[in-house]
Design a protein around this motif. Structure first.
Motif, PDB file in Angstrom:
ATOM      1  N   LEU A  54       1.495  -0.892  -0.164  1.00  0.00           N
ATOM      2  CA  LEU A  54      -0.229   0.350   0.182  1.00  0.00           C
ATOM      3  C   LEU A  54       1.058   1.036  -0.025  1.00  0.00           C
ATOM      4  O   LEU A  54       1.877   1.328   1.042  1.00  0.00           O
ATOM      5  N   ILE A  55       0.487   1.859  -0.984  1.00  0.00           N
ATOM      6  CA  ILE A  55       1.422   3.093  -0.585  1.00  0.00           C
ATOM      7  C   ILE A  55       0.130   4.536  -0.472  1.00  0.00           C
ATOM      8  O   ILE A  55      -0.970   4.640  -0.924  1.00  0.00           O
ATOM      9  N   VAL A  56       0.381   5.168   0.848  1.00  0.00           N
ATOM     10  CA  VAL A  56      -0.263   6.248   1.364  1.00  0.00           C
ATOM     11  C   VAL A  56      -0.319   7.006   0.758  1.00  0.00           C
ATOM     12  O   VAL A  56       0.798   8.148   1.186  1.00  0.00           O
ATOM     13  N   ASP A  57      -1.141   7.985  -0.071  1.00  0.00           N
ATOM     14  CA  ASP A  57      -1.105   8.080  -1.105  1.00  0.00           C
ATOM     15  C   ASP A  57      -1.338   9.676  -0.383  1.00  0.00           C
ATOM     16  O   ASP A  57      -1.488  10.515   0.036  1.00  0.00           O
ATOM     17  N   ASP A  58      -0.558  11.103  -1.267  1.00  0.00           N
ATOM     18  CA  ASP A  58      -0.706  12.050  -1.471  1.00  0.00           C
ATOM     19  C   ASP A  58      -1.538  13.039  -2.681  1.00  0.00           C
ATOM     20  O   ASP A  58      -1.144  12.319  -3.286  1.00  0.00           O
ATOM     21  N   LEU A  59      -1.880  14.784  -2.443  1.00  0.00           N
ATOM     22  CA  LEU A  59      -1.781  15.486  -3.368  1.00  0.00           C
ATOM     23  C   LEU A  59      -0.838  15.231  -4.462  1.00  0.00           C
ATOM     24  O   LEU A  59       0.402  15.416  -4.795  1.00  0.00           O
ATOM     25  N   GLU A  60      -0.755  15.301  -6.122  1.00  0.00           N
ATOM     26  CA  GLU A  60       0.386  15.254  -6.906  1.00  0.00           C
ATOM     27  C   GLU A  60       1.114  16.370  -6.511  1.00  0.00           C
ATOM     28  O   GLU A  60       1.727  16.590  -7.248  1.00  0.00           O
ATOM     29  N   ARG A  87      -2.621   1.979  -3.971  1.00  0.00           N
ATOM     30  CA  ARG A  87      -2.470   2.971  -3.646  1.00  0.00           C
ATOM     31  C   ARG A  87      -4.098   4.023  -3.497  1.00  0.00           C
ATOM     32  O   ARG A  87      -4.937   3.300  -4.107  1.00  0.00           O
ATOM     33  N   GLN A  88      -3.625   4.497  -1.501  1.00  0.00           N
ATOM     34  CA  GLN A  88      -4.615   5.210  -1.821  1.00  0.00           C
ATOM     35  C   GLN A  88      -4.713   6.485  -1.033  1.00  0.00           C
ATOM     36  O   GLN A  88      -3.697   6.797  -0.034  1.00  0.00           O
ATOM     37  N   LEU A  89      -5.177   7.842  -1.392  1.00  0.00           N
ATOM     38  CA  LEU A  89      -5.058   8.832  -1.601  1.00  0.00           C
ATOM     39  C   LEU A  89      -5.425   9.415   0.493  1.00  0.00           C
ATOM     40  O   LEU A  89      -6.758   8.567   0.778  1.00  0.00           O
ATOM     41  N   SER A  90      -4.793  10.097   0.856  1.00  0.00           N
ATOM     42  CA  SER A  90      -4.365  10.507   2.064  1.00  0.00           C
ATOM     43  C   SER A  90      -4.661  11.601   3.063  1.00  0.00           C
ATOM     44  O   SER A  90      -2.603  11.547   2.442  1.00  0.00           O
ATOM     45  N   SER A  91      -5.407  12.637   2.340  1.00  0.00           N
ATOM     46  CA  SER A  91      -5.132  14.058   3.036  1.00  0.00           C
ATOM     47  C   SER A  91      -6.047  14.576   3.979  1.00  0.00           C
ATOM     48  O   SER A  91      -6.628  14.327   4.507  1.00  0.00           O
ATOM     49  N   GLY A  92      -4.124  14.705   5.124  1.00  0.00           N
ATOM     50  CA  GLY A  92      -4.847  15.215   6.271  1.00  0.00           C
ATOM     51  C   GLY A  92      -3.869  15.447   8.065  1.00  0.00           C
ATOM     52  O   GLY A  92      -2.796  15.132   7.066  1.00  0.00           O
ATOM     53  N   THR A  93      -4.481  15.430   8.825  1.00  0.00           N
ATOM     54  CA  THR A  93      -3.505  14.915   9.895  1.00  0.00           C
ATOM     55  C   THR A  93      -2.397  12.977   9.565  1.00  0.00           C
ATOM     56  O   THR A  93      -3.408  12.505   8.723  1.00  0.00           O
ATOM     57  N   ARG A  94      -2.327  13.077  11.003  1.00  0.00           N
ATOM     58  CA  ARG A  94      -2.167  11.646  11.045  1.00  0.00           C
ATOM     59  C   ARG A  94      -2.985  10.816  11.324  1.00  0.00           C
ATOM     60  O   ARG A  94      -3.028   9.611  10.915  1.00  0.00           O
ATOM     61  N   ASP A  95      -4.013  11.404  12.130  1.00  0.00           N
ATOM     62  CA  ASP A  95      -5.306  10.635  12.786  1.00  0.00           C
ATOM     63  C   ASP A  95      -5.918  10.622  11.199  1.00  0.00           C
ATOM     64  O   ASP A  95      -6.544   9.351  11.497  1.00  0.00           O
ATOM     65  N   THR A  96      -5.905  11.154  10.349  1.00  0.00           N
ATOM     66  CA  THR A  96      -6.723  10.542   8.886  1.00  0.00           C
ATOM     67  C   THR A  96      -5.412   9.456   8.525  1.00  0.00           C
ATOM     68  O   THR A  96      -6.195   8.452   7.644  1.00  0.00           O
ATOM     69  N   ASP A 120       4.222  11.981   8.721  1.00  0.00           N
ATOM     70  CA  ASP A 120       2.919  12.022   9.680  1.00  0.00           C
ATOM     71  C   ASP A 120       2.126  10.575   9.284  1.00  0.00           C
ATOM     72  O   ASP A 120       1.438   9.557   9.651  1.00  0.00           O
ATOM     73  N   ARG A 121       2.703   9.970   7.613  1.00  0.00           N
ATOM     74  CA  ARG A 121       1.853   8.909   7.009  1.00  0.00           C
ATOM     75  C   ARG A 121       2.695   8.408   8.172  1.00  0.00           C
ATOM     76  O   ARG A 121       1.863   6.751   8.053  1.00  0.00           O
TER      77      ARG A 121
END
Length: 211
Positions: A54-60, A87-96, A120-121
């Protein structure tokens, strides 16, 4: 516009860490593609050349994490083509990020590895694995923060946060100052200078402890 105004006023501008598209006198960066590739190399060394990652993705639009993820994925395709990448987008805090990884672990229990392109990821993924008793999932992370080091020290060599790419921000900062000084002295410098990066590994965590 502020950078342009500073340079017009004769102020030396050295860009470091996150690359700007503005014209500057020099840039001090780390090779994000190589940093991601280093994580892939070590993850395959520990996990093997099969599995699901799994790649914990960010905004491009976030250049640094985009390049790190690209470097990781390209190297994985090169050295472990049989590994399935999700790949799964995860944008926010470490809790996100923790919530994102927990959901992905439940949706894809076959996940054997995770790549995270920032601190944080990485912490979010580690916390998710702990909460779901999935210490079998190996995490290749980023930033090599004191918090990540402490986790490795507490868990020992078998820590499932197996590594974190180290940017050494102290080196970045000192190199930026040295470069600015050289420019002010009239010396020629390279337009882009890459600072050294390496891997902090759980098996070698004690070596990273400083006084």
């Amino acid at each position: 516009p502020y950078i342009d105004k500073a340079r017009e006023a004769g102020i030396v501008v050295v860009n470091w860490d996150i690359e700007t598209q503005a014209e500057v006198d020099a840039k001090i960066l780390t090779d994000n593609f190589e940093g991601g590739a280093m994580g892939a190399d070590y993850l395959v060394e520990r996990m093997g050349d099969e599995g699901t990652v799994l790649i914990v993705d960010d905004l491009e639009s976030v250049t640094s994490t985009y390049e790190r993820n690209k470097g990781f994925e390209d190297r994985m395709k090169e050295i472990a083509p049989n590994v399935k990448i999700i790949r799964q987008l995860s944008s926010g805090t470490r809790d996100t990020h923790r919530s994102t990884v927990e959901n992905m672990l439940q949706a894809y229990p076959e996940i054997t590895g995770i790549f995270c392109a920032d601190g944080d990821r990485t912490i979010g993924a580690y916390t998710a694995c702990q909460a779901n008793n999935r210490q079998d999932v190996l995490i290749a992370g980023y930033d090599a923060t004191p918090e990540e080091l402490q986790i490795m020290l507490d868990d020992g060599p078998e820590c499932n946060m197996i590594c974190a790419t180290a940017l050494h921000p102290d080196r970045l900062g000192s190199l930026a100052v040295e470069t600015a000084y050289q420019i002010l002295q009239g010396e020629e410098v390279e337009p882009v200078i890459y600072s050294e990066i390496d891997l902090m590994k759980a098996t070698e965590a004690q070596d990273w402890v400083t006084e």
